[in-house]
Every structure is written in C-alpha cells, then in structure tokens.
Design an enzyme around this catalytic site. Structure first.
Site, PDB file in Angstrom:
ATOM      1  CG  ASN A   1      37.668 -36.033   8.343  1.00 19.42           C
ATOM      2  OD1 ASN A   1      36.508 -35.697   8.110  1.00 19.42           O
ATOM      3  ND2 ASN A   1      38.679 -35.190   8.253  1.00 19.42           N
ATOM      4  N   PRO A   2      34.742 -38.211   7.426  1.00 22.95           N
ATOM      5  CG  PRO A   2      32.554 -37.551   7.900  1.00 22.95           C
ATOM      6  CD  PRO A   2      33.860 -37.867   8.564  1.00 22.95           C
TER       7      PRO A   2
ATOM      8  CB  THR B   1      35.365 -36.806  12.933  1.00 22.23           C
ATOM      9  OG1 THR B   1      35.529 -36.725  11.518  1.00 22.23           O
ATOM     10  CG2 THR B   1      36.489 -37.633  13.521  1.00 22.23           C
TER      11      THR B   1
ATOM     12  CB  THR C   1      42.034 -37.037  10.493  1.00 20.78           C
ATOM     13  OG1 THR C   1      41.093 -36.381   9.649  1.00 20.78           O
ATOM     14  CG2 THR C   1      41.306 -38.020  11.398  1.00 20.78           C
ATOM     15  CG  LEU C   2      48.480 -38.603  11.495  1.00 19.18           C
ATOM     16  CD1 LEU C   2      48.174 -39.974  12.080  1.00 19.18           C
ATOM     17  CD2 LEU C   2      49.483 -38.730  10.348  1.00 19.18           C
ATOM     18  CG  ASN C   3      48.103 -32.170  14.372  1.00 19.01           C
ATOM     19  OD1 ASN C   3      47.389 -31.714  15.266  1.00 19.01           O
ATOM     20  ND2 ASN C   3      49.370 -31.839  14.247  1.00 19.01           N
ATOM     21  CD  GLU C   4      40.982 -32.672  14.843  1.00 20.45           C
ATOM     22  OE1 GLU C   4      40.190 -33.399  15.484  1.00 20.45           O
ATOM     23  OE2 GLU C   4      40.607 -31.779  14.071  1.00 20.45           O
TER      24      GLU C   4
ATOM     25  CG  ASP D   1      66.626 -36.799  12.848  1.00 19.00           C
ATOM     26  OD1 ASP D   1      65.683 -36.244  13.456  1.00 19.00           O
ATOM     27  OD2 ASP D   1      67.104 -36.347  11.791  1.00 19.00           O
TER      28      ASP D   1
ATOM     29  CD  GLU E   1      43.580 -28.070   9.351  1.00 25.49           C
ATOM     30  OE1 GLU E   1      42.829 -27.074   9.399  1.00 25.49           O
ATOM     31  OE2 GLU E   1      43.399 -29.023   8.567  1.00 25.49           O
TER      32      GLU E   1
END
Length: 294
Positions: free
Chosen positions: A9-10, A40, A68-71, A215, A273
């Site tokens: 992601n730039p 992206t 970005t990680l969530n996407e 957990d 977000e």
C-alpha cells in the site's frame, strides 16, 4: 520453492517504506523463495487481490498498515484459503502487529516473514460485511479516529491519537447502548465501548493489553458514567493500559457473541476504518480462523 505475494500500500504511513518493501523482496529471493510484488491502487484493492490470488501462493504479505492487513485477511477468509499471512508493518498504527512484536523493528519483521512460525488466530465475523481482526469500537473512539487521521500526519501515531482523544472528550456526548454478550443484556450510558482480539489501537493505545489473539473469545471494555473531567484524568491511564483499576467507570467482559443496539445511529470503528450511521452490529468470534507468521 515457497511463493510469496507482497501486497504493498503506497499511501501507508512510514517513511522509506518502499525501501523496506524492496529489501523484503530481496531477502525472500536470497532465502530461495519467489516474491511477486503488487501495489494497491484504491480502497478495497488489497481485498480483491487477496481473494483472487489466495490459493496461488504460500504466503500473502501485507505491506502497509492495519487497514491493508484487514483487507488481505478478509480476502483470504472469503476465498476460504489456508494461505498464511505475513505482516510488514509500515503503516502509521500497526496495532495488530503489536500483539506479537514491536513495529519499530522492521528487520525482525522481515525475518519473521521468511523464518517465522505459523500461529492460528481468532477473527470476528459479523453483519457489517467486514471481518474483525483487531478492535472494533463505538462512541468517543470513533470521533477520535476521525480526528486522528488528520492529527497523526502532524504529530505521528500515538501522540496524534492522544491529542485527538482529548479533543473528542471535550465535544463528545454519551451514547445509550443496549449490549448483549452471550445472551446477557447490559444497558449503559457508554462513553467508549470496544471489543476485539487486539491489545491496542490508535498507534499503541493499550486499551486491552491482556488480550490473547487465540483464546477463543472477544474481550471488551466499556467506559461508563464518567464526566468530562474524570475522563480527561483517565486518558493517560488508557494510553498506558492501566485504566482497569478504575472499576467504577471501566467495565471488562468477554464473550463469544456480541450484539450492540442503539435507538440513534452511531459510527462504528473497525480496525481503524469508520463505518458510518449504524444502530445495530452483531459479531461472533471464530476460533483458529487465520494463520499468521509470528
């Protein structure tokens, strides 16, 4: 040969971020692996890339921040793939990565992507159309996140978030929430309510430092019945993760399923977000749903 797809992601936050991405690609190739790099171009693009290629690679690497990680995680889960997720923490917050290591040590992150072990982690699945990886929140925090998007560019991650929190305390009004946790109902005038599988948000604000990402339950914090003066006094303890000693105002719970309702609409923060104008959310904790390199 292990196959890596690095999704970059730039517009993520760190300086010299492209240099770290290039170094990661070189180190993967030096280790005998194959690295493909894709950049992206718009919001939601990482999710599309992840969904399309999740079954073609051994590791998908998120080179960006929490969004970005969530996407990428969402794309993997939607594709029902068993591909492993690696994290190059070059965003402004990198809060999910803080569950496992410091985002300041990028060299260690690169080594983990190449040599790390797989840890199966829990995720949240709900009615918003997005999976939950780290923390979701309602109330004061959503206003804080909105303000922080501007202030973090000026003051940096943690400091920008703290200034945003203080501003939000001054202008925010309590919300009447009906919270259902594993069929137990709680009604409260909440200033801040959050739940999830992460220790921190907002660039290191340690709202739930005790959380274990695998957990099997969501952990929750509900800050209730406080005036603005007390909330300002509480703010430093929230940032440091010491707020739970104030048991009169700070309530903690855990549950497999969570449902939150309100007569008025509210903003809902999910992994940094903002989803606007909600009055009903429902999430369930899914155990061991995603493999992360740690």
């Amino acid at each position: 040969m292990k196959r890596y797809l690095v999704v970059y992601n730039p517009i993520a936050g760190k300086n010299n971020k492209k240099n770290w991405v290039d170094k990661l690609v070189k180190e993967i190739e030096k280790s005998g692996g194959r690295a493909d790099l894709v950049t992206t171009e718009y919001a939601g693009h990482a999710r599309e890339i992840s969904y399309k290629y999740a079954k073609d690679y051994d590791v998908l690497v998120s080179a960006g921040g929490d969004g970005t990680l969530n996407e990428l995680a969402t794309g993997i889960l939607e594709a029902k793939s068993k591909v492993v997720l690696g994290i190059l923490p070059i965003g402004s917050g990198n809060d999910y990565y803080r569950n496992f290591a410091s985002p300041k040590d990028i060299k260690k992150a690169i080594d983990t992507i190449i040599n790390g072990k797989i840890k199966m982690v829990d995720i949240g699945k709900g009615n918003s159309g997005r999976y939950l990886l780290n923390i979701a929140s309602i109330g004061l925090d959503c206003l804080t996140v909105k303000k922080a998007k501007k202030l973090k560019k000026i003051f940096g991650g943690s400091l920008g978030y703290l200034f945003s929190l203080i501003y939000s305390i001054v202008v925010f009004k309590k919300q009447n929430l009906k919270i259902n946790i594993d069929d137990r109902e709680i009604e409260a005038k909440s200033v801040l309510y959050c739940f999830g599988k992460g220790k921190s948000y907002g660039g290191g604000i340690r709202i739930m430092p005790w959380v274990d990402s695998s957990d099997g339950v969501f952990h929750m914090v509900n800050i209730v019945d406080v005036n603005k003066f007390i909330l300002i006094l509480l703010s430093p303890s929230i940032a440091l993760g010491k707020h739970t000693v104030f048991k009169k105002y700070v309530k903690t719970y855990n549950a497999k399923k969570i449902k939150v309702e309100s007569e008025k609409t509210y903003d809902f923060n999910l992994d940094g977000e903002i989803l606007e104008n909600s009055n009903f959310i429902e999430y369930e904790c899914i155990e061991n749903a995603l493999g992360i390199l740690v």
